[in-house]
Design a protein around this motif. Structure first.
Motif, PDB file in Angstrom:
ATOM      1  N   ASP A   1     -19.251 -20.613  57.770  1.00 23.81           N
ATOM      2  CA  ASP A   1     -19.506 -21.729  56.869  1.00 23.81           C
ATOM      3  C   ASP A   1     -20.638 -21.335  55.931  1.00 23.81           C
ATOM      4  OD1 ASP A   1     -19.061 -24.394  56.033  1.00 23.81           O
ATOM      5  OD2 ASP A   1     -20.708 -25.140  57.271  1.00 23.81           O
ATOM      6  N   THR A   2     -20.307 -20.638  54.860  1.00 23.98           N
ATOM      7  CA  THR A   2     -21.324 -20.158  53.922  1.00 23.98           C
ATOM      8  C   THR A   2     -20.643 -19.704  52.636  1.00 23.98           C
ATOM      9  OG1 THR A   2     -23.170 -18.607  53.622  1.00 23.98           O
ATOM     10  CG2 THR A   2     -21.249 -17.746  54.743  1.00 23.98           C
ATOM     11  N   ALA A   3     -21.459 -19.618  51.576  1.00 19.89           N
ATOM     12  CA  ALA A   3     -20.956 -19.017  50.336  1.00 19.89           C
ATOM     13  C   ALA A   3     -21.728 -17.730  50.057  1.00 19.89           C
ATOM     14  CB  ALA A   3     -21.129 -20.009  49.181  1.00 19.89           C
ATOM     15  N   ASN A   4     -22.495 -17.286  51.070  1.00 17.27           N
ATOM     16  CA  ASN A   4     -23.312 -16.081  50.916  1.00 17.27           C
ATOM     17  C   ASN A   4     -22.475 -14.833  51.227  1.00 17.27           C
ATOM     18  OD1 ASN A   4     -25.106 -13.885  52.128  1.00 17.27           O
ATOM     19  ND2 ASN A   4     -26.590 -15.224  51.142  1.00 17.27           N
ATOM     20  N   LEU A   5     -22.284 -13.992  50.212  1.00 20.41           N
ATOM     21  CA  LEU A   5     -21.380 -12.848  50.365  1.00 20.41           C
ATOM     22  C   LEU A   5     -21.875 -11.844  51.406  1.00 20.41           C
ATOM     23  CD1 LEU A   5     -20.375 -12.142  46.622  1.00 20.41           C
ATOM     24  CD2 LEU A   5     -19.216 -13.586  48.316  1.00 20.41           C
ATOM     25  N   LYS A   6     -23.195 -11.686  51.495  1.00 28.25           N
ATOM     26  CA  LYS A   6     -23.759 -10.735  52.463  1.00 28.25           C
ATOM     27  C   LYS A   6     -23.427 -11.193  53.899  1.00 28.25           C
ATOM     28  CE  LYS A   6     -28.229  -8.557  53.309  1.00 28.25           C
ATOM     29  NZ  LYS A   6     -28.817  -9.396  54.357  1.00 28.25           N
ATOM     30  N   GLU A   7     -23.593 -12.483  54.134  1.00 31.14           N
ATOM     31  CA  GLU A   7     -23.307 -13.019  55.482  1.00 31.14           C
ATOM     32  C   GLU A   7     -21.818 -12.928  55.799  1.00 31.14           C
ATOM     33  OE1 GLU A   7     -24.940 -16.947  55.838  1.00 31.14           O
ATOM     34  OE2 GLU A   7     -26.999 -16.231  55.622  1.00 31.14           O
ATOM     35  N   ILE A   8     -20.989 -13.187  54.792  1.00 27.21           N
ATOM     36  CA  ILE A   8     -19.529 -13.105  55.003  1.00 27.21           C
ATOM     37  C   ILE A   8     -19.158 -11.652  55.349  1.00 27.21           C
ATOM     38  CG2 ILE A   8     -17.263 -13.316  53.889  1.00 27.21           C
ATOM     39  CD1 ILE A   8     -18.538 -15.661  52.227  1.00 27.21           C
ATOM     40  N   LYS A   9     -19.787 -10.714  54.614  1.00 27.91           N
ATOM     41  CA  LYS A   9     -19.509  -9.288  54.852  1.00 27.91           C
ATOM     42  C   LYS A   9     -19.896  -8.898  56.277  1.00 27.91           C
ATOM     43  CE  LYS A   9     -20.271  -4.873  52.563  1.00 27.91           C
ATOM     44  NZ  LYS A   9     -21.181  -4.136  51.705  1.00 27.91           N
TER      45      LYS A   9
ATOM     46  N   LEU B   1     -23.325 -25.567  49.752  1.00 32.46           N
ATOM     47  CA  LEU B   1     -23.446 -24.138  50.083  1.00 32.46           C
ATOM     48  C   LEU B   1     -23.326 -23.279  48.817  1.00 32.46           C
ATOM     49  CD1 LEU B   1     -21.275 -24.079  53.349  1.00 32.46           C
ATOM     50  CD2 LEU B   1     -23.766 -23.836  53.201  1.00 32.46           C
ATOM     51  N   MET B   2     -22.451 -23.677  47.891  1.00 32.04           N
ATOM     52  CA  MET B   2     -22.309 -22.929  46.631  1.00 32.04           C
ATOM     53  C   MET B   2     -23.612 -23.049  45.829  1.00 32.04           C
ATOM     54  SD  MET B   2     -19.235 -21.521  46.465  1.00 32.04           S
ATOM     55  CE  MET B   2     -18.572 -21.367  44.812  1.00 32.04           C
ATOM     56  N   ALA B   3     -24.159 -24.276  45.767  1.00 37.81           N
ATOM     57  CA  ALA B   3     -25.397 -24.502  45.003  1.00 37.81           C
ATOM     58  C   ALA B   3     -26.545 -23.690  45.603  1.00 37.81           C
ATOM     59  CB  ALA B   3     -25.732 -25.986  45.000  1.00 37.81           C
ATOM     60  N   LYS B   4     -26.570 -23.584  46.935  1.00 36.86           N
ATOM     61  CA  LYS B   4     -27.628 -22.835  47.625  1.00 36.86           C
ATOM     62  C   LYS B   4     -27.654 -21.370  47.179  1.00 36.86           C
ATOM     63  CE  LYS B   4     -28.970 -21.850  52.390  1.00 36.86           C
ATOM     64  NZ  LYS B   4     -28.417 -21.817  53.742  1.00 36.86           N
ATOM     65  N   GLU B   5     -26.480 -20.841  46.835  1.00 33.95           N
ATOM     66  CA  GLU B   5     -26.408 -19.443  46.391  1.00 33.95           C
ATOM     67  C   GLU B   5     -26.729 -19.311  44.903  1.00 33.95           C
ATOM     68  OE1 GLU B   5     -26.179 -17.033  48.613  1.00 33.95           O
ATOM     69  OE2 GLU B   5     -26.083 -18.691  50.048  1.00 33.95           O
ATOM     70  N   GLY B   6     -27.016 -20.447  44.246  1.00 30.52           N
ATOM     71  CA  GLY B   6     -27.381 -20.419  42.828  1.00 30.52           C
ATOM     72  C   GLY B   6     -26.188 -20.165  41.911  1.00 30.52           C
ATOM     73  N   ILE B   7     -24.990 -20.458  42.399  1.00 30.72           N
ATOM     74  CA  ILE B   7     -23.802 -20.208  41.577  1.00 30.72           C
ATOM     75  C   ILE B   7     -23.563 -21.441  40.706  1.00 30.72           C
ATOM     76  CG2 ILE B   7     -21.331 -19.668  41.630  1.00 30.72           C
ATOM     77  CD1 ILE B   7     -22.149 -18.871  44.686  1.00 30.72           C
ATOM     78  N   ASN B   8     -23.456 -21.208  39.398  1.00 33.82           N
ATOM     79  CA  ASN B   8     -23.169 -22.341  38.526  1.00 33.82           C
ATOM     80  C   ASN B   8     -22.293 -21.906  37.352  1.00 33.82           C
ATOM     81  OD1 ASN B   8     -25.049 -21.194  36.627  1.00 33.82           O
ATOM     82  ND2 ASN B   8     -26.658 -22.010  37.958  1.00 33.82           N
ATOM     83  N   GLY B   9     -21.704 -22.891  36.691  1.00 33.71           N
ATOM     84  CA  GLY B   9     -20.756 -22.601  35.607  1.00 33.71           C
ATOM     85  C   GLY B   9     -19.379 -22.429  36.213  1.00 33.71           C
ATOM     86  N   LYS B  10     -18.378 -23.055  35.578  1.00 31.02           N
ATOM     87  CA  LYS B  10     -17.038 -23.065  36.170  1.00 31.02           C
ATOM     88  C   LYS B  10     -16.489 -21.653  36.446  1.00 31.02           C
ATOM     89  CE  LYS B  10     -12.457 -24.931  35.535  1.00 31.02           C
ATOM     90  NZ  LYS B  10     -11.538 -25.689  34.695  1.00 31.02           N
TER      91      LYS B  10
END
Ligand code: E4P
Length: 218
Positions: A6-14, A31-40
């Protein structure tokens, strides 16, 4: 039981994927916002990047709340990658959208489920997954695991194919108890998965074996 992270962090997923036991990923807007991802475009690309890293289903949550908008948004998410599961909120329009996607062969995850009645409605709407939030129920001094056992009973009574995706898992004992109660899937942070590896007797036992093996003189 399938293990989702349960994360949007690529390092953790890896890291979880490298263990060889990961079955999928769930994300949510927080979780997406936590990774600082923005813009469609960045958000959509991030979902594709996650899908490319893992073999299983990847939940991508809609941020609209009306039926028409959820359909538009969900279809766009589903078109991104065959592994995408459209995550819908447990509200009236979310249930209608779940039925629409289910009738059209698009996988769904009904999220923010806190009662057996909600879980019954989501299964009747054909949800692929339903996400009861264990940790958040525990947070308000309610027994989150009891909801999992109620859902297991109801789904088994009627042969619903909907999978129980125990969510808001916070620690390893939530994972073990979900497995004991027959949850189909659990999603939790990396710590709840790698924490399952740990036992002090494993560490001390291995240290002794390796010490004794020194006499082999290899
Ligand atoms: C589930 O799909 C949610 O993303 C998640 O499990 C919520 O967990 P939290 O209650 O720890 O935020």
């Amino acid at each position: 039981m399938k293990l989702f992270i349960d994360t949007a962090n690529l390092k953790e997923i890896k890291e979880a994927q490298a263990l060889g036991v990961l079955d999928g990923v769930t994300t949510n807007p927080s979780l997406m916002a936590k990774e600082g991802i923005n813009g469609k475009d960045n958000i959509l690309k991030h979902y594709v990047d996650i899908c490319d890293m893992v073999d299983g289903d990847v939940s991508a949550e809609v941020i609209s709340t009306s039926f028409d908008e959820m359909i538009k948004e969900g279809e766009e998410l589903a078109a991104l990658h065959p592994q995408i599961v459209v995550k819908l909120p447990m509200i009236g329009d979310g249930i209608k959208a779940c039925k629409y996607f289910s009738d059209n062969g698009i996988k769904t995850n009904v999220t923010l489920v806190f009662s057996a009645g909600q879980a019954l409605l989501a299964a009747k709407a054909g949800a692929t997954y339903v996400s009861p939030f264990l940790g958040r129920l525990d947070d308000i001094a309610t027994d989150g695991l009891h909801l999992i056992s109620e859902m297991r009973l109801i789904y088994d009574n009627y042969g619903f194919k909907t999978q129980i995706l125990s969510a808001s898992v916070r620690h390893t004992m939530h994972v073990v108890n979900c497995a004991k109660l027959g949850s189909d899937v659990m999603t939790g942070p990396l710590s709840s998965i790698v924490g399952l590896l740990k036992h002090p007797l494993t560490d001390s036992g291995l240290a002794k074996f390796l010490e004794d093996a020194k006499s082999f003189n290899l």
